[in-house]
Write an enzyme that holds these catalytic residues in place. Structure first.
Site, short mmCIF file in Angstrom:
data_model
loop_
_atom_site.label_atom_id
_atom_site.label_comp_id
_atom_site.label_asym_id
_atom_site.label_seq_id
_atom_site.Cartn_x
_atom_site.Cartn_y
_atom_site.Cartn_z
N TYR A 287 1.21 -3.39 10.70
CA TYR A 287 0.39 -2.43 9.95
C TYR A 287 -0.52 -3.15 8.97
O TYR A 287 -1.73 -2.90 8.91
CB TYR A 287 1.31 -1.45 9.18
CG TYR A 287 0.61 -0.72 8.05
CD1 TYR A 287 -0.32 0.29 8.32
CD2 TYR A 287 0.88 -1.03 6.71
CE1 TYR A 287 -0.97 0.96 7.28
CE2 TYR A 287 0.24 -0.36 5.67
CZ TYR A 287 -0.69 0.63 5.97
OH TYR A 287 -1.33 1.28 4.94
P1 NAD Z 1 -1.55 10.19 5.86
O1 NAD Z 1 -0.92 9.86 7.17
O2 NAD Z 1 -0.95 11.29 5.08
O3 NAD Z 1 -3.11 10.49 6.08
C1 NAD Z 1 -3.86 9.82 7.04
C2 NAD Z 1 -4.59 10.87 7.87
O4 NAD Z 1 -5.47 10.20 8.78
C3 NAD Z 1 -3.66 11.73 8.73
O5 NAD Z 1 -3.80 13.11 8.40
C4 NAD Z 1 -4.09 11.44 10.15
O6 NAD Z 1 -4.07 12.56 11.03
C5 NAD Z 1 -5.52 10.95 9.96
N1 NAD Z 1 -5.96 10.11 11.08
C6 NAD Z 1 -5.35 9.01 11.57
N2 NAD Z 1 -6.03 8.52 12.61
C7 NAD Z 1 -7.12 9.31 12.77
C8 NAD Z 1 -8.19 9.32 13.67
N3 NAD Z 1 -8.28 8.41 14.65
N4 NAD Z 1 -9.14 10.29 13.57
C9 NAD Z 1 -9.04 11.24 12.60
N5 NAD Z 1 -8.02 11.30 11.72
C10 NAD Z 1 -7.08 10.34 11.80
O7 NAD Z 1 -1.56 8.83 5.01
P2 NAD Z 1 -1.81 8.59 3.45
O8 NAD Z 1 -0.53 8.15 2.86
O9 NAD Z 1 -2.55 9.73 2.87
O10 NAD Z 1 -2.76 7.30 3.51
C11 NAD Z 1 -4.18 7.45 3.48
C12 NAD Z 1 -4.81 6.08 3.59
O11 NAD Z 1 -4.40 5.26 2.50
C13 NAD Z 1 -4.45 5.29 4.85
O12 NAD Z 1 -5.61 4.56 5.23
C14 NAD Z 1 -3.36 4.34 4.40
O13 NAD Z 1 -3.32 3.18 5.20
C15 NAD Z 1 -3.83 4.05 2.98
N6 NAD Z 1 -2.76 3.68 2.05
C16 NAD Z 1 -1.81 4.59 1.70
C17 NAD Z 1 -0.84 4.24 0.75
C18 NAD Z 1 0.21 5.21 0.30
O14 NAD Z 1 1.02 4.82 -0.53
N7 NAD Z 1 0.24 6.44 0.79
C19 NAD Z 1 -0.86 2.97 0.18
C20 NAD Z 1 -1.81 2.03 0.63
C21 NAD Z 1 -2.78 2.41 1.53
C1 UGA Z 2 3.63 2.30 1.26
C2 UGA Z 2 2.90 3.16 2.31
O1 UGA Z 2 3.85 3.73 3.20
C3 UGA Z 2 1.91 2.37 3.11
O2 UGA Z 2 1.09 3.27 3.84
C4 UGA Z 2 1.05 1.57 2.17
O3 UGA Z 2 0.11 0.81 2.82
C5 UGA Z 2 1.87 0.72 1.23
O4 UGA Z 2 2.71 1.60 0.49
C6 UGA Z 2 1.02 -0.03 0.25
O5 UGA Z 2 1.27 0.02 -0.95
O6 UGA Z 2 0.11 -0.70 0.68
P1 UGA Z 2 5.85 0.97 1.21
O7 UGA Z 2 5.64 0.18 -0.01
O8 UGA Z 2 6.67 0.39 2.30
O9 UGA Z 2 4.48 1.37 1.92
O10 UGA Z 2 6.38 2.35 0.68
P2 UGA Z 2 7.62 3.23 1.14
O11 UGA Z 2 7.45 3.64 2.54
O12 UGA Z 2 7.77 4.29 0.13
O13 UGA Z 2 8.84 2.19 1.04
C7 UGA Z 2 9.19 1.54 -0.19
C8 UGA Z 2 10.52 0.85 -0.03
O14 UGA Z 2 11.53 1.85 0.20
C9 UGA Z 2 10.59 -0.11 1.16
O15 UGA Z 2 11.31 -1.28 0.77
C10 UGA Z 2 11.41 0.65 2.19
O16 UGA Z 2 12.17 -0.17 3.05
C11 UGA Z 2 12.31 1.50 1.33
N1 UGA Z 2 12.73 2.78 2.00
C12 UGA Z 2 11.81 3.59 2.56
C13 UGA Z 2 14.07 3.09 2.03
O17 UGA Z 2 14.92 2.34 1.52
N2 UGA Z 2 14.47 4.24 2.64
C14 UGA Z 2 13.57 5.10 3.22
O18 UGA Z 2 13.99 6.15 3.76
C15 UGA Z 2 12.21 4.77 3.17
#
Ligand code: NAD
Ligand code: UGA
Length: 333
Positions: A161
């Site tokens: 990823y």
């Molecule tokens: P999310 O899965 O809730 O939202 C992503 C959306 O993108 C989904 O609704 C999905 O249907 C849509 N999507 C995916 N592929 C697509 C495509 N080909 N065409 C149209 N739509 C498409 O995820 P999120 O947590 O809201 O994350 C949003 C963005 O932020 C992502 O790019 C993710 O990598 C990035 N990000 C998220 C986190 C986090 O903590 N949530 C942290 C770092 C980066």
């Molecule tokens: C999150 C988001 O899922 C990614 O999309 C994003 O890119 C990333 O943050 C980011 O900051 O860039 P992550 O930090 O792995 O990734 O966040 P969580 O999915 O909330 O996991 C955090 C920690 O909790 C990890 O160590 C994971 O192994 C742990 N975890 C997660 C558990 O112990 N149990 C669970 O059910 C889920």
């Protein structure tokens, strides 16, 4: 908890496209933009007639006159018409989870995070959109020594990823570096965003669900791993600033600069419900890093942004929202 966003800047978008608008961060961003007066074209491939989580994410938005939703897959749809008159594109659409990216779904990661981004970039160039804000990820840093990650650090993505997010981010920056490119690109490296409507595969959602329902929480590892947890309203504020700050360009961290362990989150959740979560410890998952921590200096300097919501207040707000929507949010992935 929602911050008031006022369109003070002349660079505030009048019309913007938000990809991934049916997702967690995208739906909050679209809502904040519409409330500030921007007409938003929200694009997402999720089918709102069958995907109840996506439909619920969009519920607060769909009745607002400034919001237009388009169900389309960026892998194949005609993108140019979506961008007509757009002052900014916020590209959040992606396949987001760290752990499943090792599996057979990796092709989907490549298709949505890299190939679809290239299609979007080509359209953004043809339509001469002045600004693109793209969602990158703290995961591009990989393992660190526990200190702050600075944007200039050498990236060492530790999961498939993270590799796709680094490719996505760099593709956008390469596009912007072409001679005469009309688009300024800002790549935001979000650090573990949490809050209402968080994805159900993420830790905070699962911990709060366990606290509210009494169902066990699966903990991958010993819980001492640390994250720079970023509240959704703060992430949205930084994202809007990335489109409005005239000098913003390049990579910018979106994280407050401090971090907390998973055990600390569990402890806050326990204190809010007055009983202990039943924790079932499992092996750490490959590709998960031990620590993330943003250096927030560039976000402060370039965007005038700083995180405002402390972990305790953010977790409380997240829990209140979850408790109010049990029928939707109890469907843990
Ligand atoms: P999310 O899965 O809730 O939202 C992503 C959306 O993108 C989904 O609704 C999905 O249907 C849509 N999507 C995916 N592929 C697509 C495509 N080909 N065409 C149209 N739509 C498409 O995820 P999120 O947590 O809201 O994350 C949003 C963005 O932020 C992502 O790019 C993710 O990598 C990035 N990000 C998220 C986190 C986090 O903590 N949530 C942290 C770092 C980066
Ligand atoms: C999150 C988001 O899922 C990614 O999309 C994003 O890119 C990333 O943050 C980011 O900051 O860039 P992550 O930090 O792995 O990734 O966040 P969580 O999915 O909330 O996991 C955090 C920690 O909790 C990890 O160590 C994971 O192994 C742990 N975890 C997660 C558990 O112990 N149990 C669970 O059910 C889920």
């Amino acid at each position: 908890m929602t911050q008031q966003l006022t369109p003070q800047s002349t660079h505030f978008p009048r019309r913007a496209v938000v990809t991934g608008a049916a997702g967690f961060i995208g739906s909050h961003l679209a809502h904040a933009l519409v409330q500030a007066g921007t007409v938003v074209i929200g694009v997402d491939r999720r089918d709102l007639s069958t995907d109840q989580t996506a439909a619920a994410n969009l519920t607060p938005l769909r009745s607002l006159p400034g919001y237009i939703h388009v169900t389309a897959d960026l892998i194949g749809c005609a993108i140019d018409p979506l961008l007509i008159d757009a002052d900014a594109v916020f590209h959040l659409a992606a396949i987001p989870g760290v752990r499943p990216s090792w599996g057979p779904q990796f092709g989907d990661y490549v298709a949505s995070n890299i190939l679809a981004t290239k299609r979007l970039l080509d359209a953004v160039g043809r339509m001469r959109v002045p600004r693109l804000v793209v969602a990158s990820s703290s995961s591009v840093y990989g393992a660190t020594d526990g200190g702050h990650s600075v944007e200039t650090d050498h990236p060492r993505p530790a999961s498939p990823y993270a590799v796709t997010k680094l490719a996505e981010e760099q593709l956008c920056l390469a596009h912007a570096a072409q001679p005469h490119c009309p688009t300024t690109v800002v790549a935001l490296r979000y650090f573990t965003v949490y809050g209402p409507r968080q994805r159900t595969d993420m830790f905070t959602h699962r911990a709060l669900l366990a606290a509210l329902t009494g169902q066990p929480l699966r903990l991958y590892g010993d819980g001492h791993q640390r994250r720079d947890f970023t509240y959704i309203d703060d992430a949205v504020a930084a994202t809007i600033a990335a489109a409005t700050a005239p000098a913003a360009h390049g990579v910018i961290n979106v994280g407050g600069g401090s971090n907390a362990s998973l055990l600390e989150v569990i402890s806050i959740a326990n204190s809010l419900v007055g009983r202990d979560i039943e924790v079932r410890q499992e092996n750490p998952r490959h590709g998960d890093v031990l620590t993330t921590r943003a250096h927030p200096g560039r976000a402060h300097e370039v965007l005038g942004w700083q995180a405002r919501v402390d972990l305790h207040s953010g977790i409380r707000a997240h829990m209140q929202a979850l408790a109010a929507e049990p029928s939707v949010y109890s469907r843990a992935a």
